[in-house]
Write an enzyme that holds these catalytic residues in place. Structure first.
Site, PDB file in Angstrom:
ATOM      1  N   ASP A  81      94.168  12.098 149.070  1.00 30.68           N
ATOM      2  CA  ASP A  81      93.133  11.831 148.080  1.00 30.68           C
ATOM      3  C   ASP A  81      92.153  10.800 148.647  1.00 30.68           C
ATOM      4  O   ASP A  81      91.714  10.940 149.792  1.00 30.68           O
ATOM      5  CB  ASP A  81      93.800  11.386 146.767  1.00 30.68           C
ATOM      6  CG  ASP A  81      92.857  11.307 145.587  1.00 30.68           C
ATOM      7  OD1 ASP A  81      92.676  12.334 144.901  1.00 30.68           O
ATOM      8  OD2 ASP A  81      92.322  10.209 145.336  1.00 30.68           O
ATOM      9  N   HIS A 128      98.732  18.116 143.212  1.00 28.08           N
ATOM     10  CA  HIS A 128      97.865  17.146 143.889  1.00 28.08           C
ATOM     11  C   HIS A 128      98.651  15.934 144.383  1.00 28.08           C
ATOM     12  O   HIS A 128      98.471  15.496 145.523  1.00 28.08           O
ATOM     13  CB  HIS A 128      96.742  16.704 142.947  1.00 28.08           C
ATOM     14  CG  HIS A 128      95.737  15.822 143.611  1.00 28.08           C
ATOM     15  ND1 HIS A 128      94.904  16.251 144.625  1.00 28.08           N
ATOM     16  CD2 HIS A 128      95.429  14.504 143.417  1.00 28.08           C
ATOM     17  CE1 HIS A 128      94.138  15.256 145.025  1.00 28.08           C
ATOM     18  NE2 HIS A 128      94.428  14.189 144.312  1.00 28.08           N
ATOM     19  N   ASP A 150      97.537  22.618 144.799  1.00 29.07           N
ATOM     20  CA  ASP A 150      96.480  21.656 144.475  1.00 29.07           C
ATOM     21  C   ASP A 150      95.130  22.358 144.440  1.00 29.07           C
ATOM     22  O   ASP A 150      94.596  22.747 145.483  1.00 29.07           O
ATOM     23  CB  ASP A 150      96.440  20.530 145.508  1.00 29.07           C
ATOM     24  CG  ASP A 150      95.376  19.492 145.180  1.00 29.07           C
ATOM     25  OD1 ASP A 150      94.937  19.433 144.015  1.00 29.07           O
ATOM     26  OD2 ASP A 150      94.979  18.741 146.085  1.00 29.07           O
TER      27      ASP A 150
END
Length: 299
Positions: free
Chosen positions: A120, A277, A247
């Site tokens: 991320d 995710h 994801d």
């Protein structure tokens, strides 16, 4: 003008399941940056960079297997997250400031020969650092992350997330992490993700992140990210991808990384099954197992 900064009371972090690490702090740009550390101090370092809206707690399922293999493991909290200081205004945060803050943390600890795992926003920051300081990184693992320049087509879901972060009157962090995880988190685990944010005054940093992602070619971060891609094209040290199979935000980005980063050409990659995710929550031990299979014994 002096910026207003909030510091989450330590009492918010008591009795965290699976995360009994002594808090450590470094000062960057006048802000206190927290990190968890475990393993031999003289062993090869593994740095785990989280994203939004999580903190080092996300890595609790990965830290112990890496430490058991003999590595020194460090998991910092990005500024605005976890136990780190939280400037109060969204305008206090920029992509460049996050890269500078995290780079200053690396420098203050004198880290070299680093194995990096990033996900991320940990990837948006971490890949910039790899590009700008390639000599301190021995190996890189990317899970569910990328380095956008604004030239890509962003998923519709990201646009909705960007709007939610900006306009929603509530920002339920534990529920957000649950929505991005396949397995069901316990009440205590969800509370651990809420812990850094006693009230909405503390959430400026995590709300700022989506708005800092370059989504147009004229974004302020685009030139630096394009330059980073040029550097990554020459980064020949091992570069692995381990993306989740579930994801919707980063799906397909692993193929671009494998195609464009020199060090990805002749090393193993994997897909983390049964994960969304926040793949560290869903399959942390499996990720650590894949990493250790590539890394071997520490120096």
């Amino acid at each position: 003008m002096t910026r207003q900064v909030y510091r989450t009371p330590e009492a918010r972090f008591t009795d965290l399941p699976g995360f009994a690490y002594t808090p450590r702090y470094a000062e960057v740009d006048g802000l206190r940056m927290h990190y968890a550390e475990a393993g031999p101090a003289n062993a090869s370092p593994v740095v785990l960079l989280h994203g939004e809206p999580t903190w080092a707690y996300l890595y609790r399922h990965m830290i112990e297997p890496l430490v058991a293999a003999g590595y020194r493991v460090l998991a910092p909290d990005l500024i605005g997250c976890g136990r780190s200081d939280k400037p109060a205004a969204v305008a206090d945060y920029s992509y460049a400031s996050h890269v500078a803050w995290t780079g200053a943390w690396f420098a203050q600890l004198g880290l070299t020969d680093v194995t990096l795992f990033c996900q991320d926003w940990g990837s948006l920051i971490g890949l910039r650092l790899v590009a700008e300081q390639p000599d301190i990184f021995a190996r890189v693992f990317v899970g569910n992350g990328f380095l956008p320049t604004g030239d890509e087509n962003m998923p519709v879901l990201f646009s909705a997330w960007r709007a939610f972060a900006r306009y929603s009157p509530v920002f339920p962090v534990g529920a957000i992490v649950q929505a991005g995880s396949r397995r069901w988190l316990s009440r205590v685990e969800r509370a651990a993700y809420n812990a850094p944010f006693p009230d909405k005054r503390y959430t400026a940093g995590i709300r700022a992140f989506p708005g800092l992602v370059p989504i147009t070619p004229n974004d302020p971060a685009t030139p630096a990210n394009r330059a980073a891609w040029e550097s990554l094209a020459r980064f020949s040290r091992p570069f692995h991808t381990c993306f989740a199979d579930g994801d919707p935000i980063t799906r397909g980005a692993d193929r671009a990384l494998r195609r464009r980063v020199a060090g990805a050409a002749h090393v193993p990659h994997t897909t983390i099954r049964h994960a969304r995710h926040f793949l560290q929550e869903d399959q942390g031990p499996a990720i650590a197992e894949f990493m250790l299979a590539q890394m071997g014994a520490p120096n």
